[in-house]
Design an enzyme around this catalytic site. Structure first.
Site, PDB file in Angstrom:
ATOM      1  N   ARG A   1       0.852  -1.189   0.000  1.00 14.19           N
ATOM      2  CA  ARG A   1       0.000   0.000   0.000  1.00 14.19           C
ATOM      3  C   ARG A   1       0.886   1.237   0.000  1.00 14.19           C
ATOM      4  O   ARG A   1       1.890   1.301   0.711  1.00 14.19           O
ATOM      5  CB  ARG A   1      -0.923   0.022   1.231  1.00 14.19           C
ATOM      6  CG  ARG A   1      -2.097  -0.939   1.120  1.00 14.19           C
ATOM      7  CD  ARG A   1      -3.147  -0.416   0.126  1.00 14.19           C
ATOM      8  NE  ARG A   1      -4.289  -1.302   0.004  1.00 14.19           N
ATOM      9  CZ  ARG A   1      -4.420  -2.245  -0.918  1.00 14.19           C
ATOM     10  NH1 ARG A   1      -3.439  -2.451  -1.776  1.00 14.19           N
ATOM     11  NH2 ARG A   1      -5.511  -2.972  -0.978  1.00 14.19           N
TER      12      ARG A   1
ATOM     13  N   GLU B   1      -2.659   8.221  -5.625  1.00 16.69           N
ATOM     14  CA  GLU B   1      -2.828   7.578  -6.924  1.00 16.69           C
ATOM     15  C   GLU B   1      -4.016   8.186  -7.658  1.00 16.69           C
ATOM     16  O   GLU B   1      -5.014   8.545  -7.016  1.00 16.69           O
ATOM     17  CB  GLU B   1      -3.023   6.064  -6.746  1.00 16.69           C
ATOM     18  CG  GLU B   1      -1.816   5.363  -6.150  1.00 16.69           C
ATOM     19  CD  GLU B   1      -1.986   3.852  -6.043  1.00 16.69           C
ATOM     20  OE1 GLU B   1      -3.072   3.344  -6.403  1.00 16.69           O
ATOM     21  OE2 GLU B   1      -1.029   3.178  -5.618  1.00 16.69           O
TER      22      GLU B   1
ATOM     23  N   HIS C   1       0.577   0.512  -9.940  1.00 20.79           N
ATOM     24  CA  HIS C   1      -0.273  -0.331  -9.083  1.00 20.79           C
ATOM     25  C   HIS C   1      -0.810  -1.533  -9.859  1.00 20.79           C
ATOM     26  O   HIS C   1      -2.013  -1.713 -10.025  1.00 20.79           O
ATOM     27  CB  HIS C   1      -1.429   0.476  -8.502  1.00 20.79           C
ATOM     28  CG  HIS C   1      -1.985  -0.140  -7.247  1.00 20.79           C
ATOM     29  ND1 HIS C   1      -2.567   0.586  -6.236  1.00 20.79           N
ATOM     30  CD2 HIS C   1      -2.052  -1.436  -6.829  1.00 20.79           C
ATOM     31  CE1 HIS C   1      -2.976  -0.213  -5.263  1.00 20.79           C
ATOM     32  NE2 HIS C   1      -2.674  -1.441  -5.608  1.00 20.79           N
TER      33      HIS C   1
END
Length: 528
Positions: free
Chosen positions: A232, A261, A279
């Site tokens: 994370r 993000e 990601h």
């Protein structure tokens, strides 16, 4: 009856959609667009999202029929779990859908960092052959520190062991014996930082882990260390990492997740020794397929009122396999309890005795409450809102466990006290390999009768001729008796007839039986 409506607010795998389309009305909307999302929530029973849809108090208020929010993935950063719980809405995710993909991405980044794959690739496609500049390092005989030895961290450790690495890990919630089974030595975070040649992060993001690997931590590492974060964003402080790279205190990194993000501009991009990705941990066909099918199955369970193993806001957590068969039984016991009580109790004790009491049986309490309130409140009762319904009605609820069960391998009892002081109890068990549900006690009367959809209970003064009278009146009404047991406290004392019948007993027939046998109480229960 119209089919329950499921709103799919983001892309879902075809396999997941196929599981839903037969039983539900499946609708689609753009969850990232609030002007589309909020009106679409007005009359839906379930909402499926990924990461772009914000499920907050406003969205929940716009969805009065909503029973379940399903996140087709692992994280729940975009779902307000507390607000969902207050609204009685189940929140589920797909916790194991991407663990293999995420583990493989961490290994991928670690290898790419070790061998300078990204800058070598860029140099070559730009016409530059720079073998010596991009000399890397082997994993063999190196120490890898795994920060967080949960499901993904353990998979990463298992895979890296094949490279001949030494594995150390930091995780305050994992026992050393468990780690040793997969060849990992548990150490403190400081020792891991000092010893590791590679560090890979696999922690959840919370107030305790944000910024965990920051300036202080990076001051303790070897200058040759390479750090991977595929967990994370924010656990690895990006600004602190930049400073460590700039000052030569860290050799390289692999970053798949970012504090904010989408991230398309970062100071870390200036380093050739940092390999980056947008990601991609869960971005495999297999992970998306598993996420879609897992949440689809959870939605089906939730909308049918069943317990959902992947629910995140239900007390009790994961349910042991030995406990699961007892949940439908317990819910039925709760419904019988309410039928016999004729109202809401002021106190309810849920007793679990026998072998299953060795497991976490908190969910059994929830199943009992689901049954107790199922026939007396207007709203749908779920494993989420059942405790709230009890609290709102001032019902004190207790879970009692014990390994003592004299007559049965396992025994579940719902026992309560009514406001007037009257006590009611009902007990059941599961019998045989097919887990046949049996009622074995009611208000102190013992019996052994298989639970049925239609049941009736007749309490009266014990005397001859009662069974014949009951049978005759049911026969006249065309109601066939499937099973009957008579229990009594003593000869000529109080007696109880427990009936299972093939169809509901008409109210007029039940009233006639009550009159003819001078019944103290007469109750009918439909366990559909």
């Amino acid at each position: 009856m119209p089919k329950p409506a499921v709103l799919v607010a983001e892309e879902l795998s075809p396999a997941g959609l196929a599981l839903l389309e037969g039983d539900f009305e499946v609708r689609h909307t753009n969850g990232a667009d609030r002007s589309q999302l909020l009106p679409a929530l007005a009359d839906v029973d379930a909402l499926i999202v990924r990461s772009a849809t914000q499920v907050d108090a406003e969205a929940l208020a716009a969805a009065p029929r909503l029973k379940v929010v399903a996140r087709a993935g692992v994280g729940l950063d975009n779902v307000d779990v507390e607000a969902s719980t207050k609204a009685g809405v189940l929140v589920v995710n797909a916790p194991t859908s991407n663990i293999v993909s995420a583990a493989e991405q961490a290994v991928n980044l670690l290898l790419a960092s070790a061998r300078n794959t990204a800058p070598a690739h860029n140099a070559l496609i730009n016409g530059e052959w720079k073998r010596s500049k991009y000399t890397g390092v082997e994993l063999y005989d190196k120490t890898v520190g795994v920060v967080g030895l949960g499901r993904i961290g353990a998979l990463v450790a298992q895979r890296l062991s094949a490279f001949g690495t030494r594995l150390v890990a930091y995780d305050p919630f994992v026992q050393a014996a468990r780690a040793a089974q997969i060849g990992v030595e548990m150490v403190t975070l400081d020792e891991l930082l000092e010893r590791s040649d590679f560090i890979t992060i696999h922690l959840p993001k919370n107030k305790d882990t944000i910024g965990l690997i920051g300036d202080e931590a990076l001051a303790k590492v070897k200058p040759t260390v390479r750090i991977v974060n595929a967990a994370r964003g924010g656990i690895l402080d990006e600004a602190a990492l930049y400073r460590a790279l700039k000052e030569g205190r860290v050799a390289g990194a692999g970053i798949d997740v970012w504090a904010k993000e989408p991230c398309t501009d970062s100071p870390l991009f200036e380093f050739e020794s940092v390999v980056v990705a947008p990601h991609l941990g869960a971005s495999t066909h297999e992970a998306q397929e598993k996420a879609g099918t897992q949440v689809a199955r959870s939605v089906k369970l939730a909308l049918s009122g069943e317990f959902v193993p992947d629910a995140v806001n239900v007390q009790g957590g994961a349910v042991a396999e030995d406990v699961k068969p007892g949940l439908p039984l317990t819910e039925k016991l709760g419904r019988i309890f309410t039928a016999i009580a004729g109202g809401v109790a002021s106190r309810i004790d849920v007793e679990v005795r026998g072998e299953i009491a060795a497991h976490d049986v908190k969910v059994v309490e929830l199943a009992a409450l689901k049954g107790v309130f199922g026939d007396v409140v207007e709203e749908a009762v779920t494993f989420v809102n059942a405790p709230l319904l009890a609290k709102e009605r001032g019902v004190e609820v207790n879970l009692v466990t014990g390994d003592d069960s004299a007559d049965w391998r396992n025994l579940i009892t719902v026992r309560g006290v009514l406001p007037d002081g009257q006590q009611v109890s009902v007990s059941g068990t599961l019998s045989g390999p097919r887990h046949t549900e049996k009622l074995v006690e009611l208000n102190g009367y013992t019996m052994e009768i298989v639970l049925s959809e239609h049941m009736a209970f007749l309490a009266y003064d014990d005397r001859p001729g009662i069974v014949g009278t009951v049978g005759a009146l049911l026969g006249e009404a065309g109601v066939n008796i499937a099973g009957m047991q008579v229990s009594r406290d003593e000869e000529g004392g109080q007696a109880l007839i427990t009936l299972t019948v093939d169809s509901a007993i008409p109210d007029s027939t039940l009233a006639a039986i009550s009159t003819e046998i001078r019944a103290e109480t007469t109750r009918q229960v439909v366990l559909d």
